[in-house]
Design a protein around this motif. Structure first.
Motif, PDB file in Angstrom:
ATOM      1  N   PHE A  45      11.964  -5.238   2.050  1.00 53.45           N
ATOM      2  CA  PHE A  45      13.332  -5.737   2.198  1.00 53.45           C
ATOM      3  C   PHE A  45      13.503  -6.445   3.540  1.00 53.45           C
ATOM      4  CE2 PHE A  45      14.384  -3.477  -1.546  1.00 53.45           C
ATOM      5  CZ  PHE A  45      15.570  -4.011  -1.999  1.00 53.45           C
ATOM      6  N   ALA A  46      12.923  -5.850   4.594  1.00 47.20           N
ATOM      7  CA  ALA A  46      13.065  -6.456   5.922  1.00 47.20           C
ATOM      8  C   ALA A  46      12.339  -7.793   5.994  1.00 47.20           C
ATOM      9  CB  ALA A  46      12.517  -5.506   6.982  1.00 47.20           C
ATOM     10  N   LEU A  47      11.166  -7.872   5.326  1.00 49.67           N
ATOM     11  CA  LEU A  47      10.368  -9.092   5.406  1.00 49.67           C
ATOM     12  C   LEU A  47      10.919 -10.211   4.548  1.00 49.67           C
ATOM     13  CD1 LEU A  47       6.694  -7.803   5.103  1.00 49.67           C
ATOM     14  CD2 LEU A  47       7.743  -8.791   7.121  1.00 49.67           C
ATOM     15  N   GLU A  48      11.319  -9.879   3.337  1.00 52.38           N
ATOM     16  CA  GLU A  48      11.566 -10.917   2.342  1.00 52.38           C
ATOM     17  C   GLU A  48      12.979 -10.943   1.783  1.00 52.38           C
ATOM     18  OE1 GLU A  48       9.641 -13.177   1.824  1.00 52.38           O
ATOM     19  OE2 GLU A  48       7.605 -12.511   2.179  1.00 52.38           O
ATOM     20  N   LEU A  49      13.562  -9.776   1.633  1.00 49.39           N
ATOM     21  CA  LEU A  49      14.777  -9.750   0.827  1.00 49.39           C
ATOM     22  C   LEU A  49      16.057  -9.838   1.649  1.00 49.39           C
ATOM     23  CD1 LEU A  49      13.708  -7.123  -1.824  1.00 49.39           C
ATOM     24  CD2 LEU A  49      13.170  -9.518  -1.667  1.00 49.39           C
ATOM     25  N   THR A  50      15.898  -9.964   2.951  1.00 49.24           N
ATOM     26  CA  THR A  50      17.072 -10.203   3.780  1.00 49.24           C
ATOM     27  C   THR A  50      16.723 -11.319   4.748  1.00 49.24           C
ATOM     28  OG1 THR A  50      16.344  -8.555   5.359  1.00 49.24           O
ATOM     29  CG2 THR A  50      17.947  -7.836   3.737  1.00 49.24           C
ATOM     30  N   TYR A  51      17.706 -12.033   5.173  1.00 51.49           N
ATOM     31  CA  TYR A  51      17.459 -13.042   6.200  1.00 51.49           C
ATOM     32  C   TYR A  51      18.467 -12.826   7.306  1.00 51.49           C
ATOM     33  CZ  TYR A  51      16.419 -17.348   8.569  1.00 51.49           C
ATOM     34  OH  TYR A  51      16.038 -18.252   9.534  1.00 51.49           O
ATOM     35  N   ARG A  52      17.949 -12.495   8.504  1.00 54.25           N
ATOM     36  CA  ARG A  52      18.800 -12.219   9.651  1.00 54.25           C
ATOM     37  C   ARG A  52      19.867 -11.180   9.331  1.00 54.25           C
ATOM     38  NH1 ARG A  52      19.187 -18.307  12.157  1.00 54.25           N
ATOM     39  NH2 ARG A  52      17.039 -18.362  12.787  1.00 54.25           N
TER      40      ARG A  52
ATOM     41  N   GLY B  77       7.796   1.644   2.213  1.00 54.33           N
ATOM     42  CA  GLY B  77       7.227   0.386   1.713  1.00 54.33           C
ATOM     43  C   GLY B  77       8.331  -0.578   1.316  1.00 54.33           C
ATOM     44  N   ALA B  78       9.331  -0.051   0.599  1.00 52.28           N
ATOM     45  CA  ALA B  78      10.440  -0.896   0.146  1.00 52.28           C
ATOM     46  C   ALA B  78      11.221  -1.456   1.328  1.00 52.28           C
ATOM     47  CB  ALA B  78      11.364  -0.086  -0.757  1.00 52.28           C
ATOM     48  N   LEU B  79      11.375  -0.617   2.342  1.00 49.24           N
ATOM     49  CA  LEU B  79      12.115  -1.043   3.542  1.00 49.24           C
ATOM     50  C   LEU B  79      11.411  -2.234   4.209  1.00 49.24           C
ATOM     51  CD1 LEU B  79      14.659   0.195   4.901  1.00 49.24           C
ATOM     52  CD2 LEU B  79      13.107   1.210   6.575  1.00 49.24           C
TER      53      LEU B  79
ATOM     54  N   GLY C   3      10.495  -6.162 -10.102  1.00 48.22           N
ATOM     55  CA  GLY C   3       9.920  -5.192  -9.173  1.00 48.22           C
ATOM     56  C   GLY C   3      10.981  -4.552  -8.300  1.00 48.22           C
ATOM     57  N   VAL C   4      11.892  -5.371  -7.785  1.00 42.74           N
ATOM     58  CA  VAL C   4      12.947  -4.841  -6.921  1.00 42.74           C
ATOM     59  C   VAL C   4      13.876  -3.932  -7.728  1.00 42.74           C
ATOM     60  CG1 VAL C   4      14.922  -5.478  -5.502  1.00 42.74           C
ATOM     61  CG2 VAL C   4      12.832  -6.777  -5.337  1.00 42.74           C
ATOM     62  N   THR C   5      14.136  -4.307  -8.973  1.00 44.20           N
ATOM     63  CA  THR C   5      14.969  -3.466  -9.835  1.00 44.20           C
ATOM     64  C   THR C   5      14.271  -2.125 -10.084  1.00 44.20           C
ATOM     65  OG1 THR C   5      15.747  -5.482 -10.880  1.00 44.20           O
ATOM     66  CG2 THR C   5      16.258  -3.440 -12.016  1.00 44.20           C
ATOM     67  N   ALA C   6      12.946  -2.183 -10.310  1.00 48.28           N
ATOM     68  CA  ALA C   6      12.196  -0.944 -10.518  1.00 48.28           C
ATOM     69  C   ALA C   6      12.254  -0.063  -9.272  1.00 48.28           C
ATOM     70  CB  ALA C   6      10.745  -1.264 -10.868  1.00 48.28           C
ATOM     71  N   LEU C   7      12.148  -0.706  -8.098  1.00 48.02           N
ATOM     72  CA  LEU C   7      12.239   0.048  -6.838  1.00 48.02           C
ATOM     73  C   LEU C   7      13.588   0.752  -6.728  1.00 48.02           C
ATOM     74  CD1 LEU C   7      10.694  -2.286  -4.102  1.00 48.02           C
ATOM     75  CD2 LEU C   7      10.155   0.109  -4.429  1.00 48.02           C
ATOM     76  N   LEU C   8      14.627   0.000  -7.082  1.00 44.77           N
ATOM     77  CA  LEU C   8      15.977   0.556  -7.005  1.00 44.77           C
ATOM     78  C   LEU C   8      16.142   1.731  -7.978  1.00 44.77           C
ATOM     79  CD1 LEU C   8      18.577  -0.288  -5.424  1.00 44.77           C
ATOM     80  CD2 LEU C   8      19.364  -1.272  -7.561  1.00 44.77           C
TER      81      LEU C   8
ATOM     82  N   SER D 279       0.841  -1.204   0.000  1.00 44.79           N
ATOM     83  CA  SER D 279       0.000   0.000   0.000  1.00 44.79           C
ATOM     84  C   SER D 279       0.873   1.249   0.000  1.00 44.79           C
ATOM     85  CB  SER D 279      -0.913   0.033   1.235  1.00 44.79           C
ATOM     86  OG  SER D 279      -1.697  -1.119   1.299  1.00 44.79           O
ATOM     87  N   LEU D 280       1.891   1.253   0.855  1.00 40.73           N
ATOM     88  CA  LEU D 280       2.763   2.427   0.957  1.00 40.73           C
ATOM     89  C   LEU D 280       3.534   2.671  -0.336  1.00 40.73           C
ATOM     90  CD1 LEU D 280       4.321   2.058   4.532  1.00 40.73           C
ATOM     91  CD2 LEU D 280       2.852   3.913   3.747  1.00 40.73           C
ATOM     92  N   SER D 281       4.154   1.578  -0.848  1.00 38.88           N
ATOM     93  CA  SER D 281       4.984   1.779  -2.046  1.00 38.88           C
ATOM     94  C   SER D 281       4.105   2.131  -3.245  1.00 38.88           C
ATOM     95  CB  SER D 281       5.854   0.552  -2.330  1.00 38.88           C
ATOM     96  OG  SER D 281       5.052  -0.591  -2.461  1.00 38.88           O
ATOM     97  N   GLY D 282       2.945   1.496  -3.373  1.00 37.54           N
ATOM     98  CA  GLY D 282       2.056   1.778  -4.508  1.00 37.54           C
ATOM     99  C   GLY D 282       1.492   3.189  -4.445  1.00 37.54           C
ATOM    100  N   SER D 283       0.923   3.552  -3.281  1.00 39.47           N
ATOM    101  CA  SER D 283       0.335   4.883  -3.149  1.00 39.47           C
ATOM    102  C   SER D 283       1.405   5.963  -3.234  1.00 39.47           C
ATOM    103  CB  SER D 283      -0.417   5.011  -1.814  1.00 39.47           C
ATOM    104  OG  SER D 283      -1.429   4.035  -1.743  1.00 39.47           O
ATOM    105  N   GLY D 284       2.560   5.701  -2.618  1.00 39.16           N
ATOM    106  CA  GLY D 284       3.665   6.670  -2.672  1.00 39.16           C
ATOM    107  C   GLY D 284       4.148   6.877  -4.093  1.00 39.16           C
TER     108      GLY D 284
END
Lengths: 293, 200
Positions: free
Chosen positions: A70-77, A65-67, A96-101, A30-35
């Protein structure tokens, strides 16, 4: 003995998808889309101008939103995932991640050039335009990720369109809030009326979408959304609080004066944003895979 | 090159879960993770009731949606048809889990064993193979295949309901069973699995 829950089931039956089904994912999308939609409005309507706080606000929302993503899925510990961008040819998550970047880099550069070298307006415009294109992908990529899964509720080409429409409504809701709070001059479009139209179109699209769910899980999905544990989110949060009330308020609000107008339009914007979150939470949580036989 | 596949005769399966345990013994999977398991369904009303067993594992699809969905190219299809995961590349995003119509992929969360954080010697031995935060999946017991031995679930089945071999070799038993009518489940998913079922 360890009380770990079994991943999966022992029963031949439709199965809920437990990946991406939480409130944090709904909030992130919601945050990343609306933002991203808000950024597109600010960049294209040129309502901010040099030194405006609107662009950083929009970029900040997308980053938040991206943060979360990233915290939920794109990093582990805490370990960043170095291989994340390698499957651009096939994976919508990679794209999608490339577009975010790209969005992050281009929008920040455009903002910095616009703030510190206002004479380079054409360069700022070009960078902003490319950032808007990246923002478009940021808006629709969750829909594309979901529509490429075997979940009948998600597996529809309508889903990216729904993400586009709801994010456009979210961006407009933020625009409305900023406008009502006096943060910007009136843009060229009638914001409350456009917001009402987008919310209504979004609801209509979702109605068509529900009618398109494949037979294998249609009953379970509809049951879950309309009568099951998600009804509070789908009927209450999305349909009533997120669409019906804001549509009425957006239509009534502009005809009022003074504090009443401000209050009604503020409420419309806030409720529309809550509705977008509720819709995504319901959508993500109602993913059901069909039984194997 | 062979394309490994399996045919499972559901009419023979008695739901004993010997395959489930054999897989667990072979792969040393942590609590909550079963790379091979037996699903079941009861149908009808007493006294006309029927129980169907459906042993499942990774279906090693010809068009694997997990491979397409993985953002880090951690999943790949080998020339012998086995879909395998590269733990060094896996980022634990679980896109493969959402993409698989058969729920054949599992997430290895942490190194907690059956008796809590203190692992038993056998758990320590097996868990050293796995990396927390990555995907675990069936690879048709590749270690055994390299030795020319069938997967553990095939060998453990007391009623011999599983047949394993090269589905592209017209003389193999699996290939002949496929010709006789063994069929994949959820064909509408369009993944062309290498695991087929014989139904009564």
């Amino acid at each position: 003995m360890s009380g770990k829950k079994l991943q999966g089931t022992f029963l031949i039956q439709p199965r809920s998808v437990h990946v991406w089904g939480g409130a944090w994912h709904a909030l992130a999308f919601s945050l990343s889309g609306s933002g991203a939609a808000f950024y597109s409005y600010v960049a294209s309507l040129d309502s901010g101008g040099p030194g405006s706080v609107l662009e950083p606000l929009a970029i900040g929302l997308v980053f938040l939103g991206a943060l979360i993503i990233f915290a939920l899925e794109l990093t582990y510990r805490g370990v960043f995932l170095k291989y994340f961008f390698v499957n651009l040819a096939r994976s919508w998550i990679s794209r999608g991640v490339t577009a975010l970047l790209f969005f992050g880099i281009l929008s920040v550069i455009a903002f910095l050039i616009g703030s510190f070298s206002p004479e380079r307006e054409s360069l700022t415009r070009i960078l902003s335009l490319i950032a808007v294109l990246a923002a478009l992908l940021v808006i629709i990529y969750p829909g594309l990720v979901l529509s490429s899964t075997p979940v009948p509720y998600w597996r529809t080409s309508l889903l990216p369109v729904e993400f586009l429409v709801s994010s456009a409504a979210g961006g407009l809701a933020i625009l409305l809030l900023v406008q009502v709070l006096g943060g910007m001059s009136a843009p060229a479009i009638p914001v409350p009326a456009t917001l009402a139209s987008l919310l209504a179109i979004g609801l209509l699209l979702h109605g068509i979408h529900l009618g398109q769910i494949a037979e294998s899980t249609r009953r379970e999905t509809i049951e879950l959304l309309l009568r099951g544990k998600l009804r509070i989110w789908f009927i209450g949060g999305y349909m009533i609080i997120g669409v019906l009330i804001p549509v009425v308020l957006s239509v009534v609000g502009p005809s009022l004066d003074g504090a009443a107008r401000t209050g009604v339009l503020l409420l419309a914007g806030i409720l529309a944003l809550l509705g977008i979150f509720s819709q995504r939470y319901g959508l993500l949580s109602a993913g059901i895979k069909p039984a194997l036989i | 090159m062979a394309r490994f596949g399996m045919v499972i005769d559901t009419g023979r399966c008695v739901g004993c879960d010997a395959c489930t345990l054999a897989c667990k013994m072979q792969n040393g999977t942590p609590p909550g993770v079963l790379l091979s398991r037996v699903l079941e369904k009861e149908e009808g009303t007493y006294p006309q009731v029927k129980r169907t067993y459906l042993p499942i594992l990774c279906f090693h699809c010809d068009a694997p949606p997990c491979v397409r969905a993985c953002p880090s190219n951690a999943l790949s299809k080998r020339p012998d048809g086995v879909v395998e995961v590269d733990k060094d590349r896996c980022c634990g995003v679980k896109a493969c889990m959402a993409a698989c119509p058969y729920d054949a992929l599992h997430f290895y969360e942490d190194q907690e064993g059956y008796f809590g954080k203190n692992l038993t010697p056998i758990e320590r031995y097996y868990y050293a193979r796995h990396r927390p935060g990555t995907i675990l999946k069936c690879d048709f017991c590749s270690e055994r295949l390299m030795r020319g031995v069938s997967p553990a679930c095939v060998e453990a089945c007391p009623v011999s309901c599983r047949y394993f071999g090269d589905v592209e070799d017209p003389t193999s038993q699996v290939s002949q069973l496929v010709k006789k009518g063994a069929r994949p489940v959820l064909p509408e998913a369009g993944t062309n699995p290498s695991v087929y079922y014989l139904f009564k």
